[in-house]
Design an enzyme around this catalytic site. Structure first.
Site: not given
Ligand code: NAD
Length: 282
Positions: A52, A96, A119
């Site tokens: 990422k 995460q 997200d």
């Protein structure tokens, strides 16, 4: 069989995004920014976070990694999220997953401002998705829809079977495919006869987290197969689809790695850019 080459499509889209961001930095006098929170030192999570960060560098999104110790107190993590929520220079926040078991994952995700939810996991953003309203879409389902579109695959009228019903992949991809005109069957651990359902699929999305669960005999000839699973077997990455066998019958198939993974990261970059535009244009 045509390979659904996520790495290639994602790279092309990232380059287009880079151009747009370059122009916007001149216009709005700052770059988009993403804060990534990693709890512990799980090697798979570390590798995802590294990927990422690399994508952020490519497209021109500034990023900061908060690598917190495995046994961090929930109150400390909450304080960090609140600080990032209030920082006007932060456009996107990503926690995460998975995080340590002693932390309340769902509560922490919902603590992230819905306007910084890179997200697309926040309960409000998922609510908008299920009501078919504009929202920040979860990155993996968004990436899968983009991948299909990039190959001119129109799912309208197709019988689609999704294996997996998680909040981050199975459930939202089922919703997006339904909105795009497909007829949906969602299979999961309690499904009595998985192969019975998969053999009916024009489009099969596999997100179970079980290495090579789907074999050639479970796939209708000519079906489109998207493999979301990422499993480590003897140090190698393997999908949920037995690639060699299924590639003999499928019309399109996404590989693991270099299929859905890069598309997920591209969708995350696009989500962060979308949040940035909302912030700088307000
Ligand atoms: P999850 O564990 O939350 O959900 C798995 C789902 O699969 C569950 O709904 C379960 O009922 C179903 N399932 C499990 N075994 C099954 C079986 N034998 N038959 C039928 N259904 C079964 O997992 P998740 O977070 O949705 O992730 C699934 C997989 O996708 C994992 O391998 C994960 O690493 C991978 N993943 C990849 C990306 C990417 O970008 N490539 C993104 C997210 C997740």
């Amino acid at each position: 069989m045509i390979l659904l080459d996520g790495a290639k499509v994602a790279h092309e889209r990232n380059l287009m995004l880079k151009e747009m961001i370059e122009k916007d930095i001149l216009k709005y006098k700052r770059a988009p920014s993403l804060s990534i929170i990693l709890v512990g030192d799980n090697p798979a999570s570390q590798s995802y976070v590294k990927g990422k960060g690399k994508a952020c560098d490519l497209v021109g999104i500034t990023h900061k990694l908060y690598n917190l110790k495995e046994d961090i107190k929930e109150s400390e993590l909450s304080t960090l999220i609140e600080e990032l929520n209030h920082d006007d220079n932060v456009d996107g926040i990503l926690l995460q997953l998975p995080i340590s078991k002693h932390l309340n994952e769902s509560k922490l995700i919902d603590l992230i401002s819905k306007d910084k939810d890179a997200d697309g996991f926040h309960v409000v953003n998922q609510g908008y998705l299920y009501q078919k309203k504009p929202t920040i879409c979860p990155a993996t389902p968004k990436g899968i829809m983009t991948l299909l579109k990039s190959y001119d695959i129109n799912v309208s009228g197709m019988d689609a079977v999704v294996i997996g019903r998680s909040n981050i992949v199975g459930f939202p991809i089922a919703r997006l495919l339904m909105d795009a005109g497909a007829t949906i069957t969602v299979c999961h651990r309690q499904t009595k006869d998985l192969a019975f359902h998969t053999r009916t699929a024009d489009l099969l999305i596999v997100s179970a987290g079980r290495a090579e669960l789907v074999t050639q005999d479970m796939v209708k000839p000519g079906a489109i197969v998207v493999d979301v699973g990422v499993n480590r077997v003897d140090g190698k990455l393997v999908g949920d689809v037995f690639f060699q066998g299924v590639s003999q019958v499928a019309s399109y198939l996404s590989p693991v790695p270099k299929g859905v993974g890069p598309m997920t990261i591209n969708a995350l970059m696009e989500n962060t850019y979308e949040l940035y535009l909302k912030h700088v244009q307000n």
